[in-house]
Design a protein around this motif. Structure first.
Motif, short mmCIF file in Angstrom:
data_model
loop_
_atom_site.label_atom_id
_atom_site.label_comp_id
_atom_site.label_asym_id
_atom_site.label_seq_id
_atom_site.Cartn_x
_atom_site.Cartn_y
_atom_site.Cartn_z
N LEU A 1 0.84 -1.20 0.00
CA LEU A 1 0.00 0.00 0.00
C LEU A 1 0.87 1.24 0.00
O LEU A 1 1.73 1.40 0.87
CB LEU A 1 -0.90 0.01 1.23
N LEU A 2 0.67 2.10 -0.98
CA LEU A 2 1.40 3.37 -1.03
C LEU A 2 1.02 4.25 0.15
O LEU A 2 -0.09 4.16 0.67
CB LEU A 2 1.05 4.13 -2.32
N PRO A 3 1.91 5.12 0.59
CA PRO A 3 1.53 6.08 1.64
C PRO A 3 0.39 6.97 1.15
O PRO A 3 0.33 7.33 -0.02
CB PRO A 3 2.81 6.90 1.87
N LEU B 1 -0.41 -7.39 8.45
CA LEU B 1 0.49 -6.36 7.95
C LEU B 1 1.92 -6.78 8.22
O LEU B 1 2.19 -7.53 9.16
CB LEU B 1 0.23 -5.02 8.65
N LEU B 2 2.83 -6.27 7.40
CA LEU B 2 4.26 -6.50 7.63
C LEU B 2 4.93 -5.14 7.79
O LEU B 2 4.87 -4.30 6.89
CB LEU B 2 4.89 -7.27 6.47
N SER B 3 5.56 -4.91 8.93
CA SER B 3 6.24 -3.65 9.18
C SER B 3 7.55 -3.61 8.40
O SER B 3 7.98 -4.59 7.79
CB SER B 3 6.53 -3.48 10.67
N LYS B 4 8.20 -2.43 8.44
CA LYS B 4 9.49 -2.27 7.77
C LYS B 4 10.52 -3.26 8.30
O LYS B 4 11.41 -3.71 7.59
CB LYS B 4 9.98 -0.83 7.97
N ALA C 1 5.10 3.32 2.72
CA ALA C 1 4.45 2.13 2.20
C ALA C 1 4.59 0.97 3.19
O ALA C 1 5.55 0.90 3.95
CB ALA C 1 5.07 1.74 0.86
N PHE C 2 3.61 0.08 3.18
CA PHE C 2 3.75 -1.15 3.95
C PHE C 2 3.10 -2.29 3.17
O PHE C 2 2.23 -2.09 2.33
CB PHE C 2 3.15 -1.03 5.37
#
Length: 273
Positions: free
Chosen positions: A41-43, A59-62, A81-82
């Motif tokens: 997903l784009l910011p 979700l997957l974090s940085k 993004a994430f």
């Protein structure tokens, strides 16, 4: 946009006129396949509430930390993004708050900026559990969207006058902070603080993001009509000093180079387009 895949459905749900200053749109996605589907997903510089039905998406974090969504999760403002994953037989309905709308509901625009959180922590009751339960009994996605609108209406407080002026400021040749400060006989510093308080980000941050978003949209348009991108044309058209500044923005928002973005753009969701 609906992807041409009978086992993966995703589309935006338009918002009625009376809610246009509150939400940009709702987003629905469903994985009816037997395979895991992952997207980026784009910011968006929006705060979003993700409602989950069926198998648990995550979700997957940085740092590649996995955050499962049991029933609902709040995150934002989304400045980077994430990645997220939809396992087989999962579906999500996402509420996208617009401008200062999150503040109008919860009185704080940036509390979930870095860590996704349970929205019940904001209101100290079980209204979100009740909302999720009521939605889970509805099978039609548009009926769910209408129910969310009816649910949210009593909680929405009146808009702050300065936040409204900032949100509706459209004169691109003028500095919104300076102009709104002058209109209200206030210091620029005070207007900057109001911007951060009600929106969850500064005007300077958002200007940089708008330039990046314009760049992404131009790249997507050119990629569909030509086999080769002229990066110097992109730099000039979008107001970058040079190509290194363009690359820096892509690294900042996506952790990808512009050329890598071109390779993977089919798996990247633009929340605005």
């Amino acid at each position: 946009m609906i992807e041409n895949n009978p086992e993966y459905t995703n589309f935006r749900i338009a918002i009625p006129t009376r809610f246009e200053e509150v939400f940009t749109h709702f987003y629905f996605a469903e994985n009816k396949s037997n395979e895991l589907i992952t997207k980026t997903l784009l910011p968006s510089y929006q705060t979003i509430l993700i409602l989950s039905f069926g198998e648990k998406p995550y979700l997957l974090s940085k740092q590649q930390t996995r955050i499962e969504i049991d029933k609902y999760l709040m995150i934002g403002p989304i400045k980077h993004a994430f990645d997220y994953a939809l396992p087989p037989h999962s579906e999500i309905l996402t509420i996208n708050f617009k401008d200062d709308a999150f503040y109008r509901f919860f009185g704080n625009a940036a509390i979930a900026e870095h860590v996704p959180m349970n929205p019940e922590d904001l209101v100290n009751d079980d209204c979100f559990s009740m909302l999720w339960f009521e939605l889970s009994k509805l099978t039609d996605i548009h009926a769910r969207a209408e129910h969310i609108l009816q649910f949210s209406e009593p909680y929405l407080v009146n808009r702050n006058a300065i936040a409204e002026q900032l949100a509706n400021f459209k004169e691109q040749s003028l500095n919104p902070i300076k102009s709104v400060a002058c209109q209200n006989s206030q210091t620029e510093r005070n207007i900057q603080l109001n911007h951060k308080k009600h929106f969850g980000y500064s005007a300077k941050e958002h200007n940089r993001y708008e330039r990046f978003l314009k760049t992404v949209e131009l790249i997507q348009s050119l990629a569909s009509s030509t086999s080769k991108i002229d990066w110097f044309e992109i730099v000039a058209a979008c107001g970058y000093y040079d190509q290194s500044q363009l690359i820096k923005d892509f690294k900042h928002y996506l952790n990808l180079s512009p050329t890598k973005y071109l390779q993977f753009q089919q798996d990247i969701c633009n929340p605005i387009s």
